[in-house]
Design a protein around this motif. Sequence first.
Motif, PDB file in Angstrom:
ATOM      1  N   HIS A 175       7.357  20.971  -2.709  1.00 17.48           N
ATOM      2  CA  HIS A 175       7.206  19.831  -3.614  1.00 17.48           C
ATOM      3  C   HIS A 175       6.006  18.973  -3.259  1.00 17.48           C
ATOM      4  CE1 HIS A 175      10.971  20.907  -5.487  1.00 17.48           C
ATOM      5  NE2 HIS A 175      11.521  20.979  -4.279  1.00 17.48           N
ATOM      6  N   ASP A 211       1.772  18.189  -3.272  1.00 20.04           N
ATOM      7  CA  ASP A 211       0.527  18.486  -3.974  1.00 20.04           C
ATOM      8  C   ASP A 211      -0.443  19.141  -2.990  1.00 20.04           C
ATOM      9  OD1 ASP A 211      -0.433  16.403  -2.379  1.00 20.04           O
ATOM     10  OD2 ASP A 211      -0.683  15.009  -4.039  1.00 20.04           O
ATOM     11  N   MET A 212      -1.635  19.477  -3.466  1.00 23.80           N
ATOM     12  CA  MET A 212      -2.605  20.181  -2.626  1.00 23.80           C
ATOM     13  C   MET A 212      -2.979  19.378  -1.380  1.00 23.80           C
ATOM     14  SD  MET A 212      -2.940  23.030  -4.086  1.00 23.80           S
ATOM     15  CE  MET A 212      -4.391  23.793  -3.438  1.00 23.80           C
ATOM     16  N   GLN A 213      -3.192  18.077  -1.542  1.00 25.00           N
ATOM     17  CA  GLN A 213      -3.550  17.233  -0.399  1.00 25.00           C
ATOM     18  C   GLN A 213      -2.398  17.171   0.599  1.00 25.00           C
ATOM     19  OE1 GLN A 213      -4.800  13.259  -1.350  1.00 25.00           O
ATOM     20  NE2 GLN A 213      -4.974  12.661   0.794  1.00 25.00           N
TER      21      GLN A 213
END
Length: 142
Positions: free
Chosen positions: A10, A12-14
């Motif tokens: 769950h 994000d990319m960062q």
Amino acid sequence: MLLLDEPSNHLDMQGKAELGQALHGFEGGCLLVSHDRDLIETACNRYWVVADGQLEEWPDAASAYARLSLEDGLASLPVARLETSPLAPAQTDVDLQLERLCELEQLLAEDLARKPRHQKPSSQLAWQAELERLNQSLGITS
């Protein structure tokens, strides 16, 4: 000891990148189960595959993935080949050996850069032995 089961599901990319860096720098032990190859390759220094009811250790992520593909039956599927340009020379045996030599040198350097307790001495010995064979085959060492 951390036990993590799909910790990046769950994020994000960062968040995934930050998790990978945090795990890479974590002083303790961590068992990570994930399908996220980037996270695995960033955070892990040992690789296991459960296959045929056995736990197998592999020297690097690429060989573990190859074993998983074999287990899933993917290795028997035809591999899509890239069309080669008539101007591009075919890769020779020497090219393949040099490519493997570079790959092994990188694996060894990355492992030696780890903290001693996170290094894989048995893998280092295997990589060094293969490096020596390749160097002799290519005439780089006597």
